[in-house]
Scaffold this active site. Structure first.
Site, PDB file in Angstrom:
ATOM      1  N   TYR A  81       1.082  -1.039   0.205  1.00 29.52           N
ATOM      2  CA  TYR A  81      -0.413  -0.061  -0.474  1.00 29.52           C
ATOM      3  C   TYR A  81       0.580   1.336  -0.164  1.00 29.52           C
ATOM      4  O   TYR A  81       0.608   1.942  -0.487  1.00 29.52           O
ATOM      5  CB  TYR A  81      -1.289   0.674   1.251  1.00 29.52           C
ATOM      6  CG  TYR A  81      -1.178   0.984   0.988  1.00 29.52           C
ATOM      7  CD1 TYR A  81      -3.433   1.120   0.066  1.00 29.52           C
ATOM      8  CD2 TYR A  81      -1.419   2.497   1.775  1.00 29.52           C
ATOM      9  CE1 TYR A  81      -4.184   2.057   0.332  1.00 29.52           C
ATOM     10  CE2 TYR A  81      -2.392   3.504   1.366  1.00 29.52           C
ATOM     11  CZ  TYR A  81      -3.908   2.888   1.127  1.00 29.52           C
ATOM     12  OH  TYR A  81      -4.550   4.696   1.140  1.00 29.52           O
ATOM     13  N   PHE A 133      -5.983  17.987 -26.188  1.00 28.25           N
ATOM     14  CA  PHE A 133      -6.825  16.262 -26.503  1.00 28.25           C
ATOM     15  C   PHE A 133      -7.995  16.717 -25.458  1.00 28.25           C
ATOM     16  O   PHE A 133      -8.106  16.873 -25.130  1.00 28.25           O
ATOM     17  CB  PHE A 133      -5.523  15.196 -25.964  1.00 28.25           C
ATOM     18  CG  PHE A 133      -6.342  14.257 -25.897  1.00 28.25           C
ATOM     19  CD1 PHE A 133      -6.930  13.576 -27.032  1.00 28.25           C
ATOM     20  CD2 PHE A 133      -7.378  12.882 -25.261  1.00 28.25           C
ATOM     21  CE1 PHE A 133      -7.236  12.600 -27.800  1.00 28.25           C
ATOM     22  CE2 PHE A 133      -7.072  12.022 -25.085  1.00 28.25           C
ATOM     23  CZ  PHE A 133      -8.098  11.679 -26.615  1.00 28.25           C
ATOM     24  N   ASP A 134      -9.221  15.808 -26.668  1.00 28.64           N
ATOM     25  CA  ASP A 134     -10.105  15.668 -25.462  1.00 28.64           C
ATOM     26  C   ASP A 134     -10.196  15.967 -23.810  1.00 28.64           C
ATOM     27  O   ASP A 134     -11.164  16.642 -23.522  1.00 28.64           O
ATOM     28  CB  ASP A 134     -11.395  15.100 -26.232  1.00 28.64           C
ATOM     29  CG  ASP A 134     -10.917  13.477 -26.058  1.00 28.64           C
ATOM     30  OD1 ASP A 134      -9.466  13.234 -26.043  1.00 28.64           O
ATOM     31  OD2 ASP A 134     -11.882  12.709 -26.439  1.00 28.64           O
ATOM     32  N   ASP A 236       2.093  18.024 -22.213  1.00 30.90           N
ATOM     33  CA  ASP A 236       1.199  16.444 -21.780  1.00 30.90           C
ATOM     34  C   ASP A 236       1.866  15.664 -22.362  1.00 30.90           C
ATOM     35  O   ASP A 236       2.309  15.296 -23.601  1.00 30.90           O
ATOM     36  CB  ASP A 236       0.181  16.828 -22.751  1.00 30.90           C
ATOM     37  CG  ASP A 236      -1.397  15.705 -22.535  1.00 30.90           C
ATOM     38  OD1 ASP A 236      -0.012  14.684 -22.616  1.00 30.90           O
ATOM     39  OD2 ASP A 236      -2.395  15.611 -23.227  1.00 30.90           O
ATOM     40  N   ALA A 238       2.238  12.459 -23.280  1.00 28.21           N
ATOM     41  CA  ALA A 238       2.357  11.008 -23.347  1.00 28.21           C
ATOM     42  C   ALA A 238       2.879  10.461 -24.843  1.00 28.21           C
ATOM     43  O   ALA A 238       3.157   9.357 -24.469  1.00 28.21           O
ATOM     44  CB  ALA A 238       0.061  10.790 -24.016  1.00 28.21           C
ATOM     45  N   LYS A 279       0.599   5.242 -24.029  1.00 30.76           N
ATOM     46  CA  LYS A 279       1.206   5.555 -25.164  1.00 30.76           C
ATOM     47  C   LYS A 279       2.391   5.638 -24.802  1.00 30.76           C
ATOM     48  O   LYS A 279       3.651   3.991 -25.339  1.00 30.76           O
ATOM     49  CB  LYS A 279       1.167   6.609 -25.475  1.00 30.76           C
ATOM     50  CG  LYS A 279      -0.903   6.925 -26.040  1.00 30.76           C
ATOM     51  CD  LYS A 279      -1.350   7.241 -24.696  1.00 30.76           C
ATOM     52  CE  LYS A 279      -3.009   8.253 -24.930  1.00 30.76           C
ATOM     53  NZ  LYS A 279      -3.665   8.822 -23.810  1.00 30.76           N
ATOM     54  N   HIS A 470     -18.460  11.396 -27.816  1.00 27.84           N
ATOM     55  CA  HIS A 470     -18.229  10.571 -28.886  1.00 27.84           C
ATOM     56  C   HIS A 470     -18.111   9.065 -28.660  1.00 27.84           C
ATOM     57  O   HIS A 470     -18.132   8.273 -28.841  1.00 27.84           O
ATOM     58  CB  HIS A 470     -17.273  11.137 -29.604  1.00 27.84           C
ATOM     59  CG  HIS A 470     -15.673  10.669 -28.415  1.00 27.84           C
ATOM     60  ND1 HIS A 470     -15.416  11.876 -27.417  1.00 27.84           N
ATOM     61  CD2 HIS A 470     -14.629   9.693 -27.950  1.00 27.84           C
ATOM     62  CE1 HIS A 470     -14.422  12.224 -26.589  1.00 27.84           C
ATOM     63  NE2 HIS A 470     -13.468  10.770 -27.403  1.00 27.84           N
TER      64      HIS A 470
HETATM   65  N1  PM9 Z   1      -5.231   9.708 -25.812  1.00 31.87           N
HETATM   66  C1  PM9 Z   1      -5.782   8.497 -27.591  1.00 31.87           C
HETATM   67  O1  PM9 Z   1      -7.011   7.500 -28.587  1.00 31.87           O
HETATM   68  C2  PM9 Z   1      -6.913   7.482 -24.817  1.00 31.87           C
HETATM   69  C3  PM9 Z   1      -8.297   7.556 -25.308  1.00 31.87           C
HETATM   70  S1  PM9 Z   1      -9.016   8.480 -26.429  1.00 31.87           S
HETATM   71  C4  PM9 Z   1      -9.264   6.984 -27.461  1.00 31.87           C
HETATM   72  O2  PM9 Z   1      -5.216   9.533 -28.521  1.00 31.87           O
HETATM   73  C5  PM9 Z   1      -3.304  12.467 -24.207  1.00 31.87           C
HETATM   74  C6  PM9 Z   1      -2.439  13.281 -25.529  1.00 31.87           C
HETATM   75  C7  PM9 Z   1      -3.900  11.749 -25.602  1.00 31.87           C
HETATM   76  C8  PM9 Z   1      -4.618  11.269 -23.672  1.00 31.87           C
HETATM   77  C9  PM9 Z   1      -5.333   9.326 -24.119  1.00 31.87           C
HETATM   78  C10 PM9 Z   1      -4.368  11.163 -22.779  1.00 31.87           C
HETATM   79  C11 PM9 Z   1      -5.467  10.355 -21.748  1.00 31.87           C
HETATM   80  C12 PM9 Z   1      -4.401  12.500 -22.618  1.00 31.87           C
HETATM   81  N2  PM9 Z   1      -3.782  12.890 -23.098  1.00 31.87           N
HETATM   82  O3  PM9 Z   1      -5.759   8.088 -22.019  1.00 31.87           O
HETATM   83  O4  PM9 Z   1      -6.656   8.639 -19.550  1.00 31.87           O
HETATM   84  O5  PM9 Z   1      -3.787  11.812 -26.787  1.00 31.87           O
HETATM   85  O6  PM9 Z   1      -3.918   7.512 -20.286  1.00 31.87           O
HETATM   86  O7  PM9 Z   1      -5.086   9.881 -21.342  1.00 31.87           O
HETATM   87  C13 PM9 Z   1      -6.381   8.902 -26.510  1.00 31.87           C
HETATM   88  P1  PM9 Z   1      -5.333   8.252 -20.754  1.00 31.87           P
END
Ligand code: PM9
Length: 478
Positions: A81, A133-134, A236, A238, A279, A470
C-alpha cells in the site's frame, strides 16, 4: 559498416527490431455480420466488442505489446500500500528519462489531469495549450476553466508538408500571457488585463493536430515566454519519445544527439508533466504526474489520495508501476523509435500512393484520413468522419476513430456543435502489435471505400451524451 543514422538515407528499418514471442488470434468477420453488429451499436465503433474487429486502430493507448522484460517486471512488482519498491523504480525511471524528482502515479493520463487540474485550475481560469486533447479539454472545463488552443495556423492545413506542425504559436502565447491579471513581478498590471492563467500546457506530440511534433526551438521559446510572465509550463507528455525522435530526424543540430538526451532537454524547459503511460510508457494501464516544485507536489498529493490512492501507488498495482518504469526506459531506444515512426510512415505512404487523402506529414502514432477531402459531398452536420469510420469497419473490419465534429462536442455557452477545422478519421497504430501485412490490409480497405465514396450516407444522433459524447453516442443512417 556503421548502420545509417536516423534520418540519413537507408535509415528506414528493414524489419521489426523484435521477435514475436506470444501471439493473440484475431478473427475476420463477414460483411453481413459487420452490418448487423454496427447497427446494434448505433453506428459507433466504440460500442463494438474487440473480437468483432479484425484490425483495431481505434487507439494506440493501452494497446502496446509489452516486452519480455516488462512481463518479467510484473512478477518482480512489489505489492504494498505504501512505499512499494516498484514506486521507487518508477521514480528512478522518471528521474532518469525525464529529469523530474517528484512523481505521483495515477491510473492513467486523464487521472493525472484530474489531480493536477483540481490542484491548479480555478473557475474562470484560462489554460493555453498548443491543442488540448479531448480529456484534457474536458478536465479544464470540468474545473470551470476555458481551454484555449494556440497551435500555429500550419496545423490546420492538412497538406502543408512542414516538420513541426504541432508548435504553439509564440506570438499568440505572448499576447495571451500579456493579458494576465496577476502582474509579473516588478511591473504594473497591464491595462485591460482580464485573464487568470494558472499554467500553460504543451502536448507532445500534438494528438488533436494529427500527431504532429513540437520542435525544441518552440519549446525553448515558449518556456522563455512563460518564465518571463511567471507562468508555469507543463507538458502533456503522452508521446514524448516519438516527439523527441522527430526532433532528431527533423531539427537542425539534433541529428547526432541521442534521443534520451533530446527528451531530457525537452523536459528541462518545463515545470512538470502529465503522462499517460498507455502511450509512450508502453503499458496497458498507468500514468503519472511528474514535478519539480515540492509545494505543488504537496498540494497535488491531497487530491491524489482522494481520487487515485496513496501517493506511492496512485490507483496502480506495484507490478503496473514496474512495467511502466521498464517501458519508459525501452521507449527511448532508437532502433525501436526508428521502427515505430517508420511503421506508421509506411501506412501513410501506402495510402498516399492509393490516392487516399491524408493529413501530411504523417504523425508519430497514427495516420489521419482527411474526411473533408475524402467525402466532399457530405455536409458537416452529417458527421462525415464518423460516417467514414463506420464504412472502414464495414468494408474491412478495420476500426479507426473519428477526430472531428462528434469528438469536438458542443460549445458549453451556445449549445451548438463545434465544427473543428479538421474533420479526420484517425488510424492509430498500437505499438509493436501489427505487421506490415496488416497495414497493407488497412490501405486496401481505405482504397476500396474511396472507390465507392459517392454511395456513402451521413449520420444523425439518436442518443447524445452531454460530455465526451463520442464514446457512447448512438447514430442512425440518413
Ligand atoms: N489519448 C487516444 O486514443 C486515449 C483516449 S481516447 C480513445 O489518443 C493525450 C495527448 C492523449 C490522451 C489519451 C490523454 C489521456 C492525455 N493526453 O487515455 O487517460 O492522447 O491515459 O490519457 C487517447 P488516458
Amino acid at each position: 559498416m556503421d548502420s545509417p543514422k536516423a534520418g540519413e538515407p537507408g535509415w528506414w528499418p528493414e524489419a521489426e527490431p523484435f521477435r514475436i514471442k506470444v501471439v493473440e488470434t484475431i478473427r475476420r468477420t463477414t460483411r453481413p455480420e459487420r452490418e448487423k453488429l454496427i447497427e446494434e451499436v448505433g453506428f459507433n465503433v466504440f460500442g463494438l466488442r474487440s473480437e468483432a474487429v479484425y484490425i483495431d486502430l481505434l487507439t494506440d493507448s493501452g494497446t502496446s505489446a509489452m516486452s519480455d522484460a516488462q512481463w518479467a517486471g510484473l512478477m518482480v512488482g512489489d505489492e504494498a500500500y505504501a512505499g512499494s519498491r516498484s514506486f521507487y523504480r518508477l521514480q528512478e525511471a522518471v528521474a532518469g528519462v525525464m529529469g523530474f524528482p517528484l512523481v505521483i502515479p495515477t491510473h492513467q493520463g486523464r487521472a493525472a489531469e484530474n489531480v493536477l487540474f483540481t490542484t491548479l485550475v480555478r473557475p474562470g481560469d484560462v489554460v493555453p495549450n498548443n491543442m488540448h486533447f479531448d480529456t484534457t479539454r474536458a478536465h479544464v472545463e470540468h474545473r470551470g476553466g476555458t481551454a484555449l488552443d494556440l497551435v500555429t495556423e500550419d496545423a490546420y492545413d492538412p497538406v502543408a508538408d512542414l516538420p513541426f506542425k504541432g508548435n504553439i504559436d509564440l506570438d499568440k502565447l505572448e499576447k495571451t500571457l500579456a493579458r494576465r491579471q496577476e502582474p509579473t513581478a516588478g511591473t504594473a498590471p497591464a491595462a485591460g488585463a482580464d485573464l487568470s492563467i494558472p499554467f500553460v500546457l504543451i502536448t507532445v506530440t500534438c494528438n488533436s493536430a494529427g500527431g504532429q511534433p513540437v520542435s525544441m526551438a518552440n519549446l525553448r521559446a515558449a518556456s522563455e515566454i512563460c518564465r518571463r510572465h511567471e507562468v508555469p509550463l507543463y507538458l502533456d507528455a503522452a508521446r514524448f519519445a516519438e516527439n523527441a525522435f522527430f526532433i532528431k530526424l527533423r531539427e537542425p543540430g539534433y541529428g547526432n544527439r541521442a534521443v534520451r538526451e533530446i527528451a531530457r532537454e525537452m523536459f528541462s524547459y518545463v515545470d512538470g508533466c502529465t503522462m499517460s503511460g498507455k502511450k509512450d510508457g508502453l503499458v496497458n494501464i498507468g500514468g503519472f504526474i511528474a514535478l519539480r516544485d515540492p509545494e505543488v507536489y504537496q498540494r497535488a498529493t491531497v487530491w491524489a489520495v482522494l481520487f487515485e490512492g496513496f501517493p506511492t501507488y496512485g490507483g496502480l498495482a506495484g507490478r503496473d508501476m514496474e512495467a511502466m518504469a521498464r517501458g519508459l526506459e525501452e521507449v527511448v531506444d532508437e532502433d525501436y523509435l526508428a521502427y515505430r515512426v517508420g511503421h506508421v510512415a509506411y501506412l501513410g505512404r501506402s495510402l498516399k500512393e492509393a490516392g487516399v487523402p491524408i493529413i501530411e506529414p504523417v504523425g508519430g502514432h497514427a495516420v489521419y484520413l482527411d474526411a473533408l477531402r475524402f467525402l466532399p459531398n457530405l455536409p458537416r452536420e452529417q458527421y462525415p468522419a464518423q460516417a467514414l469510420t463506420v464504412e472502414l469497419y464495414l468494408e474491412g473490419g478495420v476500426r479507426g476513430v473519428e477526430i472531428g465534429t462528434v469528438l469536438a462536442g458542443r460549445d458549453p455557452a451556445t449549445g451548438e456543435n463545434r465544427f473543428p477545422r479538421l474533420e479526420m478519421v484517425r488510424l492509430a497504430i498500437p505499438r509493436r502489435v501489427y505487421t506490415r501485412q496488416h497495414l497493407d490490409v488497412v490501405a486496401g480497405t481505405c482504397r476500396r471505400v474511396l472507390e465507392r465514396r459517392g454511395q456513402l450516407r451521413g449520420l444523425a444522433f439518436t442518443h447524445e451524451p452531454p460530455v465526451l459524447r463520442h464514446f457512447t453516442a448512438r447514430f442512425e443512417r440518413l
